[in-house]
Write a protein that holds these residues in place. Structure first.
Motif, PDB file in Angstrom:
ATOM      1  N   ASN A 179      43.306  63.696  64.108  1.00  9.11           N
ATOM      2  CA  ASN A 179      43.130  62.244  63.921  1.00  9.11           C
ATOM      3  C   ASN A 179      42.658  61.556  65.203  1.00  9.11           C
ATOM      4  OD1 ASN A 179      44.062  62.509  61.243  1.00  9.11           O
ATOM      5  ND2 ASN A 179      46.192  62.299  61.921  1.00  9.11           N
ATOM      6  N   PHE A 180      41.673  62.134  65.831  1.00 11.14           N
ATOM      7  CA  PHE A 180      41.113  61.536  67.043  1.00 11.14           C
ATOM      8  C   PHE A 180      40.238  60.343  66.664  1.00 11.14           C
ATOM      9  CE2 PHE A 180      37.779  61.071  70.221  1.00 11.14           C
ATOM     10  CZ  PHE A 180      38.505  61.052  71.395  1.00 11.14           C
ATOM     11  N   SER A 181      40.442  59.219  67.339  1.00  6.69           N
ATOM     12  CA  SER A 181      39.646  58.012  67.071  1.00  6.69           C
ATOM     13  C   SER A 181      39.643  57.122  68.304  1.00  6.69           C
ATOM     14  CB  SER A 181      40.195  57.244  65.868  1.00  6.69           C
ATOM     15  OG  SER A 181      41.497  56.750  66.143  1.00  6.69           O
ATOM     16  N   CYS A 182      38.579  56.335  68.432  1.00 11.74           N
ATOM     17  CA  CYS A 182      38.441  55.398  69.538  1.00 11.74           C
ATOM     18  C   CYS A 182      37.983  54.049  69.004  1.00 11.74           C
ATOM     19  CB  CYS A 182      37.435  55.903  70.572  1.00 11.74           C
ATOM     20  SG  CYS A 182      37.887  57.459  71.382  1.00 11.74           S
ATOM     21  N   VAL A 183      38.336  52.995  69.714  1.00  7.46           N
ATOM     22  CA  VAL A 183      37.912  51.644  69.353  1.00  7.46           C
ATOM     23  C   VAL A 183      37.661  50.862  70.629  1.00  7.46           C
ATOM     24  CG1 VAL A 183      40.301  50.816  69.186  1.00  7.46           C
ATOM     25  CG2 VAL A 183      38.462  49.572  68.031  1.00  7.46           C
ATOM     26  N   ILE A 184      36.588  50.070  70.620  1.00  9.70           N
ATOM     27  CA  ILE A 184      36.248  49.185  71.735  1.00  9.70           C
ATOM     28  C   ILE A 184      36.578  47.759  71.322  1.00  9.70           C
ATOM     29  CG2 ILE A 184      34.355  48.274  73.138  1.00  9.70           C
ATOM     30  CD1 ILE A 184      33.014  50.958  72.984  1.00  9.70           C
ATOM     31  N   TYR A 185      37.244  47.027  72.195  1.00 13.13           N
ATOM     32  CA  TYR A 185      37.637  45.657  71.903  1.00 13.13           C
ATOM     33  C   TYR A 185      37.441  44.807  73.157  1.00 13.13           C
ATOM     34  CZ  TYR A 185      41.894  47.018  74.385  1.00 13.13           C
ATOM     35  OH  TYR A 185      42.768  47.473  75.336  1.00 13.13           O
ATOM     36  N   ASN A 186      37.380  43.507  72.942  1.00  8.49           N
ATOM     37  CA  ASN A 186      37.174  42.553  74.062  1.00  8.49           C
ATOM     38  C   ASN A 186      35.985  42.959  74.931  1.00  8.49           C
ATOM     39  OD1 ASN A 186      39.317  41.064  73.165  1.00  8.49           O
ATOM     40  ND2 ASN A 186      40.751  41.797  74.691  1.00  8.49           N
ATOM     41  N   SER A 188      34.579  45.191  76.593  1.00  9.99           N
ATOM     42  CA  SER A 188      34.456  46.310  77.535  1.00  9.99           C
ATOM     43  C   SER A 188      35.714  47.167  77.657  1.00  9.99           C
ATOM     44  CB  SER A 188      34.075  45.782  78.923  1.00  9.99           C
ATOM     45  OG  SER A 188      35.086  44.903  79.416  1.00  9.99           O
ATOM     46  N   PHE A 189      36.692  47.017  76.766  1.00 13.00           N
ATOM     47  CA  PHE A 189      37.904  47.841  76.808  1.00 13.00           C
ATOM     48  C   PHE A 189      37.867  48.840  75.648  1.00 13.00           C
ATOM     49  CE2 PHE A 189      38.968  43.991  79.034  1.00 13.00           C
ATOM     50  CZ  PHE A 189      39.747  44.422  80.098  1.00 13.00           C
ATOM     51  N   MET A 190      38.358  50.046  75.906  1.00 16.93           N
ATOM     52  CA  MET A 190      38.346  51.084  74.880  1.00 16.93           C
ATOM     53  C   MET A 190      39.676  51.831  74.876  1.00 16.93           C
ATOM     54  SD  MET A 190      35.644  54.210  74.201  1.00 16.93           S
ATOM     55  CE  MET A 190      35.944  55.014  75.783  1.00 16.93           C
ATOM     56  N   ASN A 191      40.171  52.101  73.682  1.00 14.17           N
ATOM     57  CA  ASN A 191      41.369  52.912  73.483  1.00 14.17           C
ATOM     58  C   ASN A 191      41.030  54.097  72.600  1.00 14.17           C
ATOM     59  OD1 ASN A 191      43.147  51.444  75.029  1.00 14.17           O
ATOM     60  ND2 ASN A 191      44.015  50.292  73.329  1.00 14.17           N
ATOM     61  N   VAL A 240      34.018  49.484  80.115  1.00 13.33           N
ATOM     62  CA  VAL A 240      33.133  50.436  79.463  1.00 13.33           C
ATOM     63  C   VAL A 240      31.732  49.828  79.384  1.00 13.33           C
ATOM     64  CG1 VAL A 240      32.696  51.739  77.357  1.00 13.33           C
ATOM     65  CG2 VAL A 240      35.035  51.401  78.153  1.00 13.33           C
ATOM     66  N   LYS A 241      30.730  50.589  79.806  1.00 11.64           N
ATOM     67  CA  LYS A 241      29.360  50.096  79.826  1.00 11.64           C
ATOM     68  C   LYS A 241      28.493  50.964  78.913  1.00 11.64           C
ATOM     69  CE  LYS A 241      29.828  48.443  84.591  1.00 11.64           C
ATOM     70  NZ  LYS A 241      29.328  48.533  85.985  1.00 11.64           N
ATOM     71  N   ASP A 242      27.246  50.535  78.752  1.00  9.13           N
ATOM     72  CA  ASP A 242      26.279  51.275  77.941  1.00  9.13           C
ATOM     73  C   ASP A 242      26.831  51.548  76.548  1.00  9.13           C
ATOM     74  OD1 ASP A 242      24.538  51.334  80.102  1.00  9.13           O
ATOM     75  OD2 ASP A 242      25.376  53.205  80.866  1.00  9.13           O
ATOM     76  N   LEU A 269      29.009  54.497  70.736  1.00 10.89           N
ATOM     77  CA  LEU A 269      30.026  53.519  71.107  1.00 10.89           C
ATOM     78  C   LEU A 269      29.886  52.216  70.344  1.00 10.89           C
ATOM     79  CD1 LEU A 269      30.305  54.021  74.976  1.00 10.89           C
ATOM     80  CD2 LEU A 269      31.673  55.026  73.159  1.00 10.89           C
ATOM     81  N   TYR A 270      28.664  51.790  70.067  1.00  8.25           N
ATOM     82  CA  TYR A 270      28.503  50.506  69.381  1.00  8.25           C
ATOM     83  C   TYR A 270      29.071  50.551  67.964  1.00  8.25           C
ATOM     84  CZ  TYR A 270      24.581  52.376  66.649  1.00  8.25           C
ATOM     85  OH  TYR A 270      23.805  53.096  65.783  1.00  8.25           O
ATOM     86  N   GLU A 271      29.200  51.761  67.398  1.00 15.56           N
ATOM     87  CA  GLU A 271      29.727  51.877  66.046  1.00 15.56           C
ATOM     88  C   GLU A 271      31.241  51.698  65.990  1.00 15.56           C
ATOM     89  OE1 GLU A 271      28.460  55.590  64.495  1.00 15.56           O
ATOM     90  OE2 GLU A 271      26.363  54.981  64.246  1.00 15.56           O
ATOM     91  N   ILE A 272      31.933  51.860  67.107  1.00 13.88           N
ATOM     92  CA  ILE A 272      33.400  51.749  67.106  1.00 13.88           C
ATOM     93  C   ILE A 272      33.853  50.437  67.748  1.00 13.88           C
ATOM     94  CG2 ILE A 272      33.704  54.245  67.153  1.00 13.88           C
ATOM     95  CD1 ILE A 272      34.321  53.990  70.155  1.00 13.88           C
ATOM     96  N   GLU A 273      32.936  49.526  67.993  1.00 12.93           N
ATOM     97  CA  GLU A 273      33.307  48.272  68.642  1.00 12.93           C
ATOM     98  C   GLU A 273      33.900  47.305  67.628  1.00 12.93           C
ATOM     99  OE1 GLU A 273      31.448  44.853  71.610  1.00 12.93           O
ATOM    100  OE2 GLU A 273      30.108  46.196  70.523  1.00 12.93           O
ATOM    101  N   LYS A 274      35.000  46.683  68.000  1.00 12.80           N
ATOM    102  CA  LYS A 274      35.620  45.617  67.210  1.00 12.80           C
ATOM    103  C   LYS A 274      35.051  44.298  67.728  1.00 12.80           C
ATOM    104  CE  LYS A 274      38.976  44.390  64.234  1.00 12.80           C
ATOM    105  NZ  LYS A 274      39.099  44.882  62.853  1.00 12.80           N
TER     106      LYS A 274
END
Length: 469
Positions: A179-186, A188-191, A240-242, A269-274
């Motif tokens: 269940n590996f997953s990542c999300v970008i929020y605000n 430039s932050f990523m978890n 987080v950039k690019d 990365l753009y696909e996981i951005e909130k």
């Protein structure tokens, strides 16, 4: 029978710490012992197809291939190389660097064009090269934690030749992360979060690495999040950039009990951005036309260049505040638009409304998932007469209670610190001249009135005289 030369070697950061060479048959490649790799060092296993009468020469030639440099976190795997049956094949010494996804080979003749491929499951990536090196970029590559087949093809004198390397991951099944997953929020932050493998030993520790390009070095997670036993279960990134690029993620593991399977994934990365909420939301209402014009600006993005109009789809949630002011995560009945304005019909000035907007990507390289809702914006007036009466009664009650409280405070203060006679001195009254009359008791008054003689009335005669002319 075809034979293979197998190389096992363990490397520290710059030098080889140990090696072994053995000649095995094709049938022996399925032996469990072949797949055993010590867990204390980086290992790579290479197989080269040789004929039976050339085993000794191949063994001596392979000794020169034992040194290595650790460029990436170790990948526990076996790599099986095979070549075409023809002894005159121009393709020889095929080698795969799994960390860089780089194929190299030798050619005994001059071939101007090679076709290399990478097959993962049913997905195949083809590439044409004009030298003896083939490297798959991050945008082309596929995850290899379930195995992969790399192949090189060439045509010489109207004869087709090929060589291939099969990447076979090692380790006990069920030990890699799940269940590996990542999300970008605000912006430039990523978890990134994951769960330990269901068969992973208790002492298993996981490590996350990421890479923007196969030409660049990997980067390890800067801030791990641990569970109660101390195992890494998440990672947080800052600045987080690019975000418009694709990134390679690798989660490796180590344990003293068994070898841990690795997990890898390529993520745009753009696909996981909130997405953040739309900006500068305004509402302008007209009671004459019974409508409101809602306007806003597209969300802020770090990777969006130029005008963002036309790149987003917006969802508008307008509710009667007395009914429900909280938007639903799945708002199927909410209208959606692609412009940065919306006309709200059937506006009632006697009602109060709550407005919220969120966005997602439509046509540009922007996340297709709905972003965050904006803060509620209220407009309209609440014209409920029951509420007005209730408010009026509440105000009157507060005034009455306040008056009583002030009066009581004044009363106790006066009683404590001053005399009422001094504060309210008596007003002098005029002397009552008839006071003595009222000093006679009721009995004397009755007696005197009873002893009075009866009143005598006299008759008065009136004579009228008229003058006669």
């Amino acid at each position: 029978m075809r034979y293979y030369a197998m190389i096992k070697y363990c490397c520290s950061s710059t030098t080889a710490s140990g090696s072994s060479i053995s000649i095995i048959s094709e049938a022996q490649t399925q032996d469990a012992k072949v797949n055993e790799i010590p867990a204390f060092c980086k290992e790579e296993v290479s197989f080269l197809s040789i004929s039976k009468d050339k085993r000794m020469a191949a063994t001596l030639g392979l000794i020169s291939m034992l040194c290595c440099v650790m460029l990436f976190p170790r990948l526990h795997a076996v790599i099986l190389y095979t070549e075409s049956n023809s002894s005159s094949s121009p393709i020889a010494n095929l080698t795969l660097n799994p960390e860089k996804l780089k194929l190299t080979w030798d050619s005994s003749v001059t071939v101007t064009e090679y076709i290399c491929s990478m097959k993962v499951g049913k997905r195949v990536v083809w590439k044409t090269v004009y030298n003896k090196t083939c490297m798959f970029s991050i945008s082309q590559a596929k995850p290899i934690h379930k195995g992969a087949l790399f192949q090189v093809q060439a045509t010489y004198n109207n004869t087709f030749y090929s060589g291939e390397g099969r990447f076979i991951p090692q380790g006990m099944n069920g030990t890699s992360v799940e269940n590996f997953s990542c999300v970008i929020y605000n912006i430039s932050f990523m978890n990134c979060t994951w769960e330990a493998g269901r068969n992973a030993p208790e002492d298993t520790q996981y490590f996350l690495f990421w890479q923007y390009s196969k030409e660049e070095d990997e980067q390890e997670c800067p801030h791990y999040v641990r569970d109660a036993p101390g195992r890494h279960i998440a990672c947080s990134f800052q600045d987080v950039k690019d975000i418009k690029n694709t990134v390679y993620f690798l989660v490796n593991g180590s344990s003293n009990e068994s070898e841990i399977q690795f997990y890898d994934e390529y993520i745009a990365l753009y696909e996981i951005e909130k997405l953040t909420p739309p900006l500068n939301i305004t509402v302008s209402c007209s009671e004459d036309r019974a409508e409101c014009i809602v306007q806003w600006k597209w969300p802020q993005l770090s990777h969006l260049e130029g005008n963002g109009d036309g790149c987003f789809e917006y969802q508008i949630d307008i509710q009667n505040k007395k009914t429900n002011a909280n938007p639903k995560e799945s708002c199927n009945e909410c209208p959606t638009v692609t412009e940065t304005s919306y006309t709200f019909q059937n506006y009632n000035g006697e009602k109060k409304y709550s407005l919220q907007i969120r966005a997602k990507g439509d046509t540009c390289r922007i996340s297709q998932n709905w972003g965050e809702w904006s803060e509620p914006i209220e407009f309209g007036t609440d014209g409920n007469p029951d509420d007005a009466v209730l408010t009026y009664e509440t105000v009157l009650l507060l005034i009455a209670l306040g008056t009583i409280l002030v009066a009581l405070v004044i009363f106790f203060l006066c009683k404590r610190y001053c005399s009422l006679k001094k504060l309210f001195s008596p007003v002098p009254q005029p002397k009552n001249k008839f006071g003595e009359l009222f000093q006679i008791s009721d009995k004397n008054i009755q007696r005197e009135w009873m002893d009075l003689p009866p009143t005598k009335y006299e008759t008065e005669e009136i004579t009228t005289v008229e003058e006669i002319k």
